[in-house]
Design a protein around this motif. Structure first.
Motif, PDB file in Angstrom:
ATOM      1  N   THR A 241     -23.521  38.573  37.924  1.00  0.00           N
ATOM      2  CA  THR A 241     -23.199  38.722  39.343  1.00  0.00           C
ATOM      3  C   THR A 241     -21.686  38.760  39.527  1.00  0.00           C
ATOM      4  O   THR A 241     -20.949  38.149  38.758  1.00  0.00           O
ATOM      5  N   GLN A 242     -21.262  39.482  40.543  1.00  0.00           N
ATOM      6  CA  GLN A 242     -19.840  39.487  40.907  1.00  0.00           C
ATOM      7  C   GLN A 242     -19.553  38.462  41.994  1.00  0.00           C
ATOM      8  O   GLN A 242     -18.409  38.255  42.373  1.00  0.00           O
ATOM      9  N   GLY A 243     -20.621  37.812  42.492  1.00  0.00           N
ATOM     10  CA  GLY A 243     -20.436  36.745  43.471  1.00  0.00           C
ATOM     11  C   GLY A 243     -19.876  35.500  42.801  1.00  0.00           C
ATOM     12  O   GLY A 243     -19.708  35.442  41.582  1.00  0.00           O
ATOM     13  N   THR A 244     -19.600  34.482  43.603  1.00  0.00           N
ATOM     14  CA  THR A 244     -19.086  33.222  43.070  1.00  0.00           C
ATOM     15  C   THR A 244     -20.209  32.443  42.391  1.00  0.00           C
ATOM     16  O   THR A 244     -21.316  32.370  42.915  1.00  0.00           O
ATOM     17  N   VAL A 245     -19.905  31.883  41.228  1.00  0.00           N
ATOM     18  CA  VAL A 245     -20.841  30.988  40.542  1.00  0.00           C
ATOM     19  C   VAL A 245     -20.246  29.591  40.642  1.00  0.00           C
ATOM     20  O   VAL A 245     -19.197  29.308  40.068  1.00  0.00           O
ATOM     21  N   TYR A 246     -20.901  28.728  41.421  1.00  0.00           N
ATOM     22  CA  TYR A 246     -20.474  27.338  41.560  1.00  0.00           C
ATOM     23  C   TYR A 246     -21.162  26.528  40.467  1.00  0.00           C
ATOM     24  O   TYR A 246     -22.384  26.422  40.446  1.00  0.00           O
ATOM     25  N   ALA A 247     -20.378  25.994  39.539  1.00  0.00           N
ATOM     26  CA  ALA A 247     -20.898  25.196  38.435  1.00  0.00           C
ATOM     27  C   ALA A 247     -20.653  23.731  38.776  1.00  0.00           C
ATOM     28  O   ALA A 247     -19.519  23.251  38.730  1.00  0.00           O
ATOM     29  N   VAL A 248     -21.714  23.034  39.146  1.00  0.00           N
ATOM     30  CA  VAL A 248     -21.623  21.658  39.629  1.00  0.00           C
ATOM     31  C   VAL A 248     -22.074  20.699  38.536  1.00  0.00           C
ATOM     32  O   VAL A 248     -23.120  20.899  37.919  1.00  0.00           O
ATOM     33  N   ASP A 249     -21.277  19.662  38.317  1.00  0.00           N
ATOM     34  CA  ASP A 249     -21.682  18.609  37.390  1.00  0.00           C
ATOM     35  C   ASP A 249     -20.955  17.334  37.797  1.00  0.00           C
ATOM     36  O   ASP A 249     -19.884  17.394  38.419  1.00  0.00           O
ATOM     37  N   LEU A 250     -21.544  16.182  37.449  1.00  0.00           N
ATOM     38  CA  LEU A 250     -20.853  14.923  37.777  1.00  0.00           C
ATOM     39  C   LEU A 250     -19.886  14.499  36.684  1.00  0.00           C
ATOM     40  O   LEU A 250     -19.108  13.578  36.861  1.00  0.00           O
ATOM     41  N   SER A 251     -19.900  15.212  35.546  1.00  0.00           N
ATOM     42  CA  SER A 251     -19.041  14.852  34.412  1.00  0.00           C
ATOM     43  C   SER A 251     -17.789  15.726  34.355  1.00  0.00           C
ATOM     44  O   SER A 251     -17.875  16.929  34.123  1.00  0.00           O
ATOM     45  N   PRO A 252     -16.597  15.119  34.529  1.00  0.00           N
ATOM     46  CA  PRO A 252     -15.372  15.910  34.411  1.00  0.00           C
ATOM     47  C   PRO A 252     -15.201  16.498  33.010  1.00  0.00           C
ATOM     48  O   PRO A 252     -14.653  17.587  32.850  1.00  0.00           O
ATOM     49  N   GLU A 253     -15.712  15.786  31.981  1.00  0.00           N
ATOM     50  CA  GLU A 253     -15.606  16.303  30.608  1.00  0.00           C
ATOM     51  C   GLU A 253     -16.422  17.589  30.439  1.00  0.00           C
ATOM     52  O   GLU A 253     -15.960  18.559  29.841  1.00  0.00           O
ATOM     53  N   MET A 254     -17.633  17.586  30.970  1.00  0.00           N
ATOM     54  CA  MET A 254     -18.474  18.794  30.906  1.00  0.00           C
ATOM     55  C   MET A 254     -17.795  19.946  31.651  1.00  0.00           C
ATOM     56  O   MET A 254     -17.766  21.079  31.171  1.00  0.00           O
ATOM     57  N   LEU A 255     -17.264  19.647  32.828  1.00  0.00           N
ATOM     58  CA  LEU A 255     -16.635  20.703  33.638  1.00  0.00           C
ATOM     59  C   LEU A 255     -15.384  21.251  32.966  1.00  0.00           C
ATOM     60  O   LEU A 255     -15.109  22.450  33.047  1.00  0.00           O
ATOM     61  N   ALA A 256     -14.633  20.402  32.284  1.00  0.00           N
ATOM     62  CA  ALA A 256     -13.445  20.874  31.564  1.00  0.00           C
ATOM     63  C   ALA A 256     -13.857  21.836  30.451  1.00  0.00           C
ATOM     64  O   ALA A 256     -13.229  22.883  30.237  1.00  0.00           O
ATOM     65  N   MET A 257     -14.928  21.486  29.759  1.00  0.00           N
ATOM     66  CA  MET A 257     -15.449  22.350  28.700  1.00  0.00           C
ATOM     67  C   MET A 257     -15.914  23.689  29.278  1.00  0.00           C
ATOM     68  O   MET A 257     -15.609  24.757  28.760  1.00  0.00           O
ATOM     69  N   LEU A 258     -16.653  23.613  30.378  1.00  0.00           N
ATOM     70  CA  LEU A 258     -17.150  24.823  31.034  1.00  0.00           C
ATOM     71  C   LEU A 258     -15.994  25.698  31.509  1.00  0.00           C
ATOM     72  O   LEU A 258     -15.991  26.918  31.304  1.00  0.00           O
ATOM     73  N   SER A 259     -15.007  25.074  32.111  1.00  0.00           N
ATOM     74  CA  SER A 259     -13.855  25.803  32.634  1.00  0.00           C
ATOM     75  C   SER A 259     -13.124  26.560  31.526  1.00  0.00           C
ATOM     76  O   SER A 259     -12.752  27.731  31.676  1.00  0.00           O
ATOM     77  N   GLU A 260     -12.959  25.903  30.384  1.00  0.00           N
ATOM     78  CA  GLU A 260     -12.290  26.535  29.245  1.00  0.00           C
ATOM     79  C   GLU A 260     -13.139  27.682  28.691  1.00  0.00           C
ATOM     80  O   GLU A 260     -12.611  28.750  28.363  1.00  0.00           O
ATOM     81  N   ARG A 261     -14.432  27.480  28.604  1.00  0.00           N
ATOM     82  CA  ARG A 261     -15.316  28.549  28.120  1.00  0.00           C
ATOM     83  C   ARG A 261     -15.293  29.745  29.078  1.00  0.00           C
ATOM     84  O   ARG A 261     -15.298  30.896  28.644  1.00  0.00           O
ATOM     85  N   ALA A 262     -15.268  29.488  30.394  1.00  0.00           N
ATOM     86  CA  ALA A 262     -15.202  30.574  31.382  1.00  0.00           C
ATOM     87  C   ALA A 262     -13.872  31.316  31.255  1.00  0.00           C
ATOM     88  O   ALA A 262     -13.833  32.552  31.310  1.00  0.00           O
ATOM     89  N   ARG A 263     -12.788  30.556  31.068  1.00  0.00           N
ATOM     90  CA  ARG A 263     -11.462  31.177  30.920  1.00  0.00           C
ATOM     91  C   ARG A 263     -11.435  32.087  29.699  1.00  0.00           C
ATOM     92  O   ARG A 263     -10.989  33.232  29.764  1.00  0.00           O
ATOM     93  N   GLN A 264     -11.961  31.592  28.582  1.00  0.00           N
ATOM     94  CA  GLN A 264     -11.970  32.389  27.358  1.00  0.00           C
ATOM     95  C   GLN A 264     -12.818  33.650  27.497  1.00  0.00           C
ATOM     96  O   GLN A 264     -12.522  34.673  26.885  1.00  0.00           O
TER      97      GLN A 264
END
Length: 195
Positions: A57-80
């Motif tokens: 999708t070209q829409g926004t994907v909101y990735a919600v999690d309560l763990s900042p560690e998980m989100l940091a990992m996700l953010s880096e994977r999305a960036r790459q």
């Protein structure tokens, strides 16, 4: 207190064995993500479903999690991966910091059984979905097996369906991606009004 998945085990969530068990494309096909939809992945972890959805999708994907560690990992994977329309959101499933009727699709994969107030979490999904929006709930079958959460913490299929109906959803159909998980695809009643 329910068992909550720990960030130090995150790589278990993005390996080839899990992809064979839960092919992301099959799950995303069931959600009917194929173009411009805004999507929320509640309990996104390191992005096992969120990143493949962002490729669809070209829409926004909101990735919600309560763990900042998980989100940091996700953010880096999305960036790459060059997926700049993935927005990480630190929040709990029962308090989503999104406006009413702001997404077209929602996914909650293997999270609801961990949430203390399950009814509140389902009401939140209903609130953020647009009328006519679809929500896929994935959970573990409620029987003993060598993987997954303790059987007493799992939600039986009929219990999940009753909870979804109570939250105001219409049940569309069930999916069985493998022999240990089930999915329930539901819709928020109503249609988007056109100006």
């Amino acid at each position: 207190m329910p068992h909550v998945f720990r960030p130090q085990h995150a790589m278990r969530l993005v390996n080839e064995e899990r992809e064979r068990l839960l092919p992301p494309d099959r799950i995303i096909d069931a959600m009917e993500v194929h173009g411009q939809e805004d999507v929320i992945d509640i309990g996104a972890g390191p992005g096992f479903f969120a990143l493949p959805m962002a490729r669809r999708t070209q829409g926004t994907v909101y990735a919600v999690d309560l763990s900042p560690e998980m989100l940091a990992m996700l953010s880096e994977r999305a960036r790459q991966a060059g997926l700049d329309h993935v927005q990480v959101v630190e929040a709990t499933a029962d308090q989503l910091p999104l406006p009413d009727e702001s997404v077209d699709r929602a996914l909650m994969a293997f999270v609801l059984h961990e949430v203390p107030d399950q009814a509140a979490a389902l009401r939140e999904v209903h609130r953020v979905l647009r009328p006519g929006g679809k929500f896929l709930l994935l959970e573990w079958d409620k029987r003993p097996m060598d993987m997954g959460p303790p059987v007493e913490e799992r939600l039986a299929l009929d219990v999940s369906e009753a909870a979804l109906r109570s939250a105001g959803f219409d049940i569309l159909h069930r999916i069985f991606p493998n022999d240990v998980h089930y999915g329930i695809l539901v819709e928020r009643p109503g249609r988007v009004s056109t100006p």
